[in-house]
Write a protein that holds these residues in place. Structure first.
Motif, PDB file in Angstrom:
ATOM      1  N   LYS A  53       1.016  -1.339  -0.056  1.00  0.00           N
ATOM      2  CA  LYS A  53      -0.172  -0.141  -0.196  1.00  0.00           C
ATOM      3  C   LYS A  53       0.631   1.505  -0.254  1.00  0.00           C
ATOM      4  N   HIS A  54       1.949   1.069  -0.043  1.00  0.00           N
ATOM      5  CA  HIS A  54       3.039   2.823   0.369  1.00  0.00           C
ATOM      6  C   HIS A  54       3.569   2.780  -1.214  1.00  0.00           C
ATOM      7  N   LEU A  55       3.468   1.516  -2.108  1.00  0.00           N
ATOM      8  CA  LEU A  55       3.272   2.349  -3.128  1.00  0.00           C
ATOM      9  C   LEU A  55       2.215   3.107  -4.073  1.00  0.00           C
ATOM     10  N   PRO A  56       2.729   3.868  -5.099  1.00  0.00           N
ATOM     11  CA  PRO A  56       1.090   4.349  -5.746  1.00  0.00           C
ATOM     12  C   PRO A  56       0.941   3.619  -7.219  1.00  0.00           C
ATOM     13  N   VAL A  57       0.023   3.570  -6.890  1.00  0.00           N
ATOM     14  CA  VAL A  57      -1.172   3.144  -8.642  1.00  0.00           C
ATOM     15  C   VAL A  57      -1.091   3.710  -9.598  1.00  0.00           C
ATOM     16  N   LEU A  58      -0.540   3.588 -10.594  1.00  0.00           N
ATOM     17  CA  LEU A  58      -0.695   3.861 -12.567  1.00  0.00           C
ATOM     18  C   LEU A  58      -1.598   3.671 -12.773  1.00  0.00           C
ATOM     19  N   ILE A  59      -2.712   5.054 -13.344  1.00  0.00           N
ATOM     20  CA  ILE A  59      -3.936   4.309 -13.646  1.00  0.00           C
ATOM     21  C   ILE A  59      -3.520   5.186 -15.165  1.00  0.00           C
ATOM     22  N   ILE A  60      -3.717   4.569 -16.231  1.00  0.00           N
ATOM     23  CA  ILE A  60      -3.578   4.737 -17.177  1.00  0.00           C
ATOM     24  C   ILE A  60      -5.053   5.309 -18.259  1.00  0.00           C
ATOM     25  N   ALA A  61      -5.217   6.155 -18.865  1.00  0.00           N
ATOM     26  CA  ALA A  61      -7.092   6.573 -19.424  1.00  0.00           C
ATOM     27  C   ALA A  61      -6.443   6.864 -20.648  1.00  0.00           C
ATOM     28  N   GLY A  62      -7.243   6.387 -22.009  1.00  0.00           N
ATOM     29  CA  GLY A  62      -7.149   6.363 -23.471  1.00  0.00           C
ATOM     30  C   GLY A  62      -8.132   7.807 -23.444  1.00  0.00           C
ATOM     31  N   HIS A  83      -2.884   5.645  -3.037  1.00  0.00           N
ATOM     32  CA  HIS A  83      -1.953   6.334  -3.656  1.00  0.00           C
ATOM     33  C   HIS A  83      -2.413   6.415  -5.577  1.00  0.00           C
ATOM     34  N   CYS A  84      -2.802   7.245  -5.927  1.00  0.00           N
ATOM     35  CA  CYS A  84      -2.886   6.947  -7.213  1.00  0.00           C
ATOM     36  C   CYS A  84      -2.786   8.303  -8.579  1.00  0.00           C
ATOM     37  N   THR A  85      -2.040   8.345  -9.438  1.00  0.00           N
ATOM     38  CA  THR A  85      -1.672   8.632 -10.368  1.00  0.00           C
ATOM     39  C   THR A  85      -2.352   7.970 -11.403  1.00  0.00           C
ATOM     40  N   LEU A  86      -3.110   8.856 -12.309  1.00  0.00           N
ATOM     41  CA  LEU A  86      -3.755   8.793 -13.231  1.00  0.00           C
ATOM     42  C   LEU A  86      -3.502   9.854 -15.091  1.00  0.00           C
ATOM     43  N   LEU A  87      -2.337   9.637 -15.733  1.00  0.00           N
ATOM     44  CA  LEU A  87      -2.298   9.310 -16.693  1.00  0.00           C
ATOM     45  C   LEU A  87      -3.011   9.401 -17.472  1.00  0.00           C
ATOM     46  N   MET A  88      -3.024  10.818 -18.380  1.00  0.00           N
ATOM     47  CA  MET A  88      -4.034  11.315 -19.759  1.00  0.00           C
ATOM     48  C   MET A  88      -3.621  11.294 -20.348  1.00  0.00           C
ATOM     49  N   ASP A 121       9.529  10.290 -16.107  1.00  0.00           N
ATOM     50  CA  ASP A 121       9.118  10.425 -14.891  1.00  0.00           C
ATOM     51  C   ASP A 121       8.018   9.129 -14.292  1.00  0.00           C
ATOM     52  N   ILE A 122       6.823   8.989 -15.678  1.00  0.00           N
ATOM     53  CA  ILE A 122       6.233   7.787 -15.480  1.00  0.00           C
ATOM     54  C   ILE A 122       7.168   6.120 -14.914  1.00  0.00           C
ATOM     55  N   LEU A 123       8.004   6.613 -16.184  1.00  0.00           N
ATOM     56  CA  LEU A 123       8.888   5.119 -15.956  1.00  0.00           C
ATOM     57  C   LEU A 123      10.290   4.886 -14.901  1.00  0.00           C
ATOM     58  N   SER A 124      10.203   5.778 -14.868  1.00  0.00           N
ATOM     59  CA  SER A 124      11.283   6.018 -13.465  1.00  0.00           C
ATOM     60  C   SER A 124      10.501   5.659 -12.584  1.00  0.00           C
ATOM     61  N   THR A 125       9.467   5.195 -12.092  1.00  0.00           N
ATOM     62  CA  THR A 125       8.651   5.318 -10.770  1.00  0.00           C
ATOM     63  C   THR A 125       8.324   4.386 -10.433  1.00  0.00           C
ATOM     64  N   ARG A 126       8.842   3.545  -9.422  1.00  0.00           N
ATOM     65  CA  ARG A 126       8.184   2.414  -9.078  1.00  0.00           C
ATOM     66  C   ARG A 126       7.160   2.393  -8.559  1.00  0.00           C
ATOM     67  N   TRP A 127       5.978   1.009  -9.056  1.00  0.00           N
ATOM     68  CA  TRP A 127       4.729   1.250  -8.720  1.00  0.00           C
ATOM     69  C   TRP A 127       3.783   0.138  -7.993  1.00  0.00           C
TER      70      TRP A 127
END
Length: 524
Positions: A53-62, A83-88, A121-127
């Motif tokens: 749970k301490h790592l963020p979740v990446l959600i990709i929205a097309g 903790h979520c990141t929404l990649l638009m 930045d997204i590709l250098s983050t641990r998810w």
């Protein structure tokens, strides 16, 4: 990977049928409510997958409705405390009104919004988890450079960091009907899990779909219809209760003898290729045929040292009467092989056609005519190259749409067809399709097709109906490989000769589990 489905999800619907269901669903509820339900279902599944749970979740929205599903998923996970990141990768201003609602809902919650300019930045983050909501079932074009860079980057990241991927509806870049790529670049996001919406889809279970979908889950989003579109495409899952009648042909009663369980005659084995016949014969023997013989085209082996129960003679010394024939393993493509095959095709007896027998038929129009005229049961077991030869196509064309290729083979040759490969396909001349759910890459080795052919022959010899014999043989053959791998044998180095004993174990277990009424009767 394992397929997680409920019994009703064995039905596979094509894109056009999904669209019909979706349109019907919108008469019962709004498109926005469907997105909400998709997001809730995806968030629940994601929460079950997530470990750290301490790592963020990446959600990709097309850019389409799949992007709306992604926004809803991100919102629900954020509300659950992740903790979520929404990649638009879609432009909110171009979204449909319903997708805009989902985006607005997500953007008002405590999550991070980023765009394609932030990809490095997204590709250098641990998810903790990556959720693919890039494209749904509508993608039919090549990727532009931004999408290609994203997909390649995500696939490399997940390998490097061992991060799991959950695809919404289907992995972006995979065709829902065929399992092939939707683009000529052969790009798709490789998922560990796929949550597919409304109904299960054939492309998730064959061809590249098998490589990219991972474990498949189905959520119907609460769409209730009085009449679901008829599906003539199903997943093969052995159900003891439903398949009791077919399995009854395998049971052993006390007052029986070898003649009750049929005679399988394997035809082939030219010099240097006799091993193919032996593999097929051993498979037929351990799958329960009452008697197994091998008719060699060249000098016959005096006996099989591993299984001396198998009779070995020159094919010219056999008088074929009511045997089940398995033609092709190690047969060669000589003129003499053609003559023998032609004679066997004219016999009024069931026949399984494999390997060189398929190549002979592909090359000889005269044999094709004889085959089409047969009225006794026929099973063809081609791999993609043999299928390509039979249909006058390339392997690429066969693999581009395996379901259509299997149907065309079945109708062209008036036979039951097993098109082998990832997600093997069984088809009949009526156009019905079954996609197998068992098997693994360990089967990608010489001789496993010979074992399948012998198994088909044994089930036919014991009285199983043709389509059921093809279905059970395909499923059991794959299941045997799965159980061997589970026990530590393979997939690397799994050998075809190791399959027959595993097949025997599975057959006996199925018969015991079916608990026939005659076995339940109390002794007097």
């Amino acid at each position: 990977m394992t397929t997680h489905i409920s019994p009703e999800s064995r039905s596979l619907l094509f894109c056009s049928q999904i669209r019909e269901l979706e349109s019907f669903g919108k008469t019962q509820q709004t498109e926005y409510s469907l997105m909400q339900k998709a997001g809730i279902a995806a968030a629940r599944l994601a929460a079950g997958i997530l470990q750290e749970k301490h790592l963020p979740v990446l959600i990709i929205a097309g850019p389409g409705n799949n992007g709306g599903d992604a926004c809803e998923t991100a919102a629900r996970l954020a509300m659950m405390g992740w903790h979520c990141t929404l990649l638009m990768y879609g432009e909110p201003g171009k979204y449909s009104e319903d997708t805009k609602k989902s985006y607005t809902f997500a953007s008002e919650l405590p999550l991070t919004l980023q765009g394609y300019q932030d990809l490095s930045d997204i590709l250098s983050t641990r998810w903790a988890l990556i959720i693919d909501g890039l494209f749904g079932i509508g993608l039919t074009r090549d990727m532009d450079e931004h999408y290609a860079e994203l997909i390649n980057g995500i696939n490399k990241l997940t390998v490097r960091s061992d991060t799991a991927v959950l695809a919404l509806d289907l992995p972006s870049g995979i065709n829902p009907d065929t399992g092939d790529f939707t683009n000529t670049q052969m790009l798709a996001i490789r998922a560990d899990y796929t949550l597919t919406f409304i109904a299960n889809k054939p492309g998730l279970h064959t061809a590249y779909g098998k490589d990219f979908a991972g474990k498949v889950f189905v959520d119907d989003l609460g769409i209730q219809v009085s009449k679901i579109p008829e599906s003539r495409c199903l997943l093969i899952e052995v159900d003891i209760e439903a398949d009791m009648l077919a399995l009854s042909s395998l049971r052993r009663l006390p007052n029986t003898h070898k003649g009750h369980y049929g005679h399988v005659l394997i035809i082939g084995g030219v010099q240097g290729m006799s091993g193919a016949c032996l593999l097929a014969g051993r498979s037929a023997l351990l799958a329960g045929a009452g008697k197994v013989s091998i008719g060699f085209l060249d000098a016959a082996a005096s006996f099989d040292a591993l299984h001396p129960e198998i009779m070995c003679k020159n094919i010219r010394d056999f008088t074929v009467t009511n045997e089940v024939l398995v033609a092709g393993p190690g047969m060669g493509t000589s003129h003499e092989a053609k003559k023998i095959l032609q004679d066997m095709l004219r016999k009024n007896t069931p026949i399984v056609i494999d390997a060189d027998a398929l190549n002979l038929i592909a090359a000889e129009p005269e044999l094709q005519v004889v085959l089409r005229q047969k009225t006794s049961p026929v099973i063809l077991t081609p791999h993609p190259l043999e299928a390509a030869r039979l249909l006058g196509k390339s392997i690429t064309q066969i693999q581009h749409d395996r379901l259509s290729a299997a149907k065309q083979l079945a109708t062209t040759f008036n036979a039951i067809v097993i098109l082998k490969g990832a997600g093997s396909i069984v088809s009949n001349p009526n156009g019905d399709i079954l996609i197998n759910t068992t098997g693994n890459p360990g089967l990608s080795t010489g001789g496993t097709g010979d074992v399948l052919a012998g198994l088909c022959g044994a089930l036919l010899a014991q009285g199983m109906p043709t389509i059921e014999a093809a279905k059970f043989a395909t499923w059991i053959h794959g299941k045997a490989a799965d159980e061997l791998v589970d026990s530590g044998i393979g997939p690397i180095g799994l050998c075809a000769g190791e399959l027959p004993q595993a097949i025997r174990n599975i057959l006996n277990r199925l018969v015991r589990q079916s608990d026939f009424p005659s076995q339940r009767q109390r002794p007097v």
